[in-house]
Design a protein around this motif. Structure first.
Motif, PDB file in Angstrom:
ATOM      1  N   GLN A  69      35.670  48.101  24.784  1.00  0.00           N
ATOM      2  CA  GLN A  69      35.938  48.100  23.414  1.00  0.00           C
ATOM      3  C   GLN A  69      34.879  48.835  22.561  1.00  0.00           C
ATOM      4  O   GLN A  69      34.900  49.698  21.818  1.00  0.00           O
ATOM      5  CB  GLN A  69      36.023  46.792  22.903  1.00  0.00           C
TER       6      GLN A  69
ATOM      7  N   TRP B  52      36.140  41.998  18.017  1.00  0.00           N
ATOM      8  CA  TRP B  52      35.880  43.584  17.905  1.00  0.00           C
ATOM      9  C   TRP B  52      36.693  44.181  16.619  1.00  0.00           C
ATOM     10  O   TRP B  52      36.218  45.163  16.113  1.00  0.00           O
ATOM     11  CB  TRP B  52      36.466  44.256  19.338  1.00  0.00           C
ATOM     12  N   GLN B  53      37.904  43.340  16.265  1.00  0.00           N
ATOM     13  CA  GLN B  53      38.321  43.746  15.117  1.00  0.00           C
ATOM     14  C   GLN B  53      37.499  43.792  14.104  1.00  0.00           C
ATOM     15  O   GLN B  53      37.512  44.950  13.089  1.00  0.00           O
ATOM     16  CB  GLN B  53      39.548  42.803  14.759  1.00  0.00           C
ATOM     17  N   GLU B  54      36.676  42.922  13.858  1.00  0.00           N
ATOM     18  CA  GLU B  54      35.692  42.816  12.741  1.00  0.00           C
ATOM     19  C   GLU B  54      34.663  43.974  12.826  1.00  0.00           C
ATOM     20  O   GLU B  54      34.348  44.612  11.967  1.00  0.00           O
ATOM     21  CB  GLU B  54      35.065  41.619  12.606  1.00  0.00           C
TER      22      GLU B  54
ATOM     23  N   ILE C 288      32.436  49.133  10.566  1.00  0.00           N
ATOM     24  CA  ILE C 288      31.637  50.444  10.650  1.00  0.00           C
ATOM     25  C   ILE C 288      31.964  51.503   9.461  1.00  0.00           C
ATOM     26  O   ILE C 288      33.058  51.494   8.943  1.00  0.00           O
ATOM     27  CB  ILE C 288      32.195  51.071  11.846  1.00  0.00           C
TER      28      ILE C 288
ATOM     29  N   THR D 275      26.784  53.945   9.512  1.00  0.00           N
ATOM     30  CA  THR D 275      26.549  52.978  10.805  1.00  0.00           C
ATOM     31  C   THR D 275      25.636  54.014  11.878  1.00  0.00           C
ATOM     32  O   THR D 275      26.220  54.845  12.272  1.00  0.00           O
ATOM     33  CB  THR D 275      27.838  52.405  11.416  1.00  0.00           C
TER      34      THR D 275
ATOM     35  N   THR E  90      31.760  59.392  17.747  1.00  0.00           N
ATOM     36  CA  THR E  90      31.212  58.920  16.561  1.00  0.00           C
ATOM     37  C   THR E  90      29.710  59.524  16.726  1.00  0.00           C
ATOM     38  O   THR E  90      29.209  59.832  18.181  1.00  0.00           O
ATOM     39  CB  THR E  90      31.069  57.554  16.219  1.00  0.00           C
TER      40      THR E  90
ATOM     41  N   ILE F 118      35.121  52.295  20.620  1.00  0.00           N
ATOM     42  CA  ILE F 118      34.871  52.192  19.133  1.00  0.00           C
ATOM     43  C   ILE F 118      33.852  53.385  18.751  1.00  0.00           C
ATOM     44  O   ILE F 118      33.802  54.057  17.841  1.00  0.00           O
ATOM     45  CB  ILE F 118      34.254  50.844  18.535  1.00  0.00           C
ATOM     46  N   THR F 119      32.993  53.635  19.736  1.00  0.00           N
ATOM     47  CA  THR F 119      31.822  54.741  19.419  1.00  0.00           C
ATOM     48  C   THR F 119      32.203  56.134  20.119  1.00  0.00           C
ATOM     49  O   THR F 119      31.447  56.877  19.590  1.00  0.00           O
ATOM     50  CB  THR F 119      30.515  54.294  20.169  1.00  0.00           C
TER      51      THR F 119
ATOM     52  N   ARG G 159      35.204  47.082  14.136  1.00  0.00           N
ATOM     53  CA  ARG G 159      35.986  48.086  13.591  1.00  0.00           C
ATOM     54  C   ARG G 159      35.873  48.277  11.998  1.00  0.00           C
ATOM     55  O   ARG G 159      35.625  49.199  11.402  1.00  0.00           O
ATOM     56  CB  ARG G 159      37.297  48.180  14.244  1.00  0.00           C
ATOM     57  N   ALA G 160      36.147  47.165  11.536  1.00  0.00           N
ATOM     58  CA  ALA G 160      36.090  47.132   9.866  1.00  0.00           C
ATOM     59  C   ALA G 160      35.000  47.090   9.421  1.00  0.00           C
ATOM     60  O   ALA G 160      34.893  47.687   8.130  1.00  0.00           O
ATOM     61  CB  ALA G 160      37.005  45.665   9.529  1.00  0.00           C
TER      62      ALA G 160
END
Ligand code: PMP
Ligand code: GLN
Length: 382
Positions: free
Chosen positions: A184, A150-152, A157, A161, A192, A188-189, A154-155
């Protein structure tokens, strides 16, 4: 002279499923490659199709799907996932899950949009994105548990996207998303403009007492999601090519604009039969246990071979690694096993655009026990 065409999919060849199935047939091999059962589907359901035909359900049905089928599917979603879905506006019956995914992407993508996908990825995703002029942003699942980093996510986006695609239970690996993954994704979304496309064709093929984390359980996520399903997988009739998509009305409105001038409406007698058969809850609720028995039977057999299991928790598939005994490329070993040992599988590198090769093969265990036993017996000679 033929007219020249500028290909929309210049890099695309023939899908690995067809390649391996043809090689299996030509070699007389047991086919544990392409995902389809070799046991019979329900006779009750085929009788219901015959009845629907004899009862005169042979003309076009409603373009969004036979109304009673949509009604029953929304009742099912309410029972299983506590979600209120409007059968009029939020669900469309499609000729298969693949078509539902393609239609959703085509409805929302503009050229240059980015779509986050996780690899290994089901092989239709990237061509479906690229044919719309959009760009696949590929994130590898962590090897060997195939969890989402999940970290990736986030990076990766960006302002471009447009869609994040998920698939649980996952083809080809059999990994499943848990509640934490869904939260998660939701975090993240939220706030957005990103759309989620959730491929849940293996909804009921989930094992080990795990609950399927459908997007339908998460009202906030569902507001931005297309959720795609397949009757072919649930009722062991992959040749029927029938599925459906659920999405909130503003998204479904656009989906239907594409759908109505492509397929318009799907096979009527099968929809009538499925509407009746959906009253039989046991038929889909017992599926996980039934197919888990096959996974377990297969896994036990595989213990007598040199392959190492990467445990599957859902789908028709289990992956096995062989890097500890051979450095052969997975495509090469898959071809050799088919030709020389009479067992066809799918090399997992085919699900990565750059052919990442972790030396893993995918086996389909949705087969009769005798088929599985015959296939694995050959591997003992390896
Ligand atoms: N998504 C995944 C992950 C699949 O494995 C499949 C194959 N069943 C599909 C979509 C497509 O399903 P259908 O055959 O209904 O088009
Ligand atoms: N979903 C099936 C698989 O993964 C195959 C579908 C197809 O052949 N397109 O094997």
């Amino acid at each position: 002279m033929y007219p020249s065409i500028q290909s929309k999919l210049p890099e695309v060849g023939t899908t690995i499923f067809t390649v391996m199935s043809q090689l299996a047939a030509a070699s007389g091999a047991v086919n544990l490659g392409q995902g389809f059962p070799d046991f019979s589907m329900s006779g009750e359901l085929t009788d219901l199709v015959a009845k629907a035909m004899n009862d005169g359900f042979n003309q076009y049905t409603h373009m969004n799907g036979y109304p009673l089928l949509r009604q029953r599917l929304t009742e099912k979603a309410q029972r299983l996932y506590k979600t209120a879905i409007d059968p009029e506006s939020d669900i469309t019956i499609t000729p298969g899950g693949t078509y539902a995914i393609y239609t959703a992407l085509t409805a929302v993508l503009q050229p240059g949009d980015e779509v986050i996908i996780f690899e290994p990825a089901y092989d239709s995703y990237i061509p479906n994105i690229e044919v719309n002029g959009a760009i696949p942003v590929r994130i590898p699942l962590q090897f060997p548990d195939y969890a989402i980093p999940w970290q990736e996510v986030r990076a990766r986006i960006t302002a471009k996207t447009r869609v994040i695609m998920i698939n649980t239970p996952h083809n080809p690996t059999g990994s499943v998303l848990n509640k934490e993954d869904m939260l998660q994704l939701q975090a993240i979304t939220t706030g957005t403009n990103i759309i989620v496309l959730s491929d849940e064709v293996y909804e009921h093929l989930i094992f080990d007492g795990i609950e399927h984390q459908s997007v339908l359980r998460y009202p906030e996520l569902l507001k931005r999601s297309f959720v795609c399903f397949s009757f072919g997988k649930t009722y062991h009739c992959t040749g029927w090519k029938l599925g459906y998509c659920i999405a909130p009305e503003p998204l479904m409105r656009e989906f239907r604009k594409v759908h109505q001038f492509n397929c318009f409406s799907c096979d009527t007698p099968k929809q009538v039969a499925l509407a009746a058969y959906l009253l039989n809850e046991e038929a889909y609720l017992s599926l996980g246990t039934q197919i888990q028995q096959k996974r377990d039977f297969f896994r036990t057999l595989m213990q007598d071979t040199p392959f190492r299991c990467i445990p599957s928790h859902g789908s028709y598939f289990e992956c096995y690694s062989y890097g500890h005994f051979s450095q052969e490329a997975d495509k090469e070993i898959a071809i050799r096993l088919t030709k020389e040992y009479g067992i066809a599988t799918i090399p997992v590198s085919a699900f990565y655009k750059d052919n990442t090769d972790h030396k893993v093969l995918r086996f389909c265990f949705a087969k009769k026990e005798e088929t599985l036993a015959k296939a694995v017996a050959q591997l003992k000679h390896l």
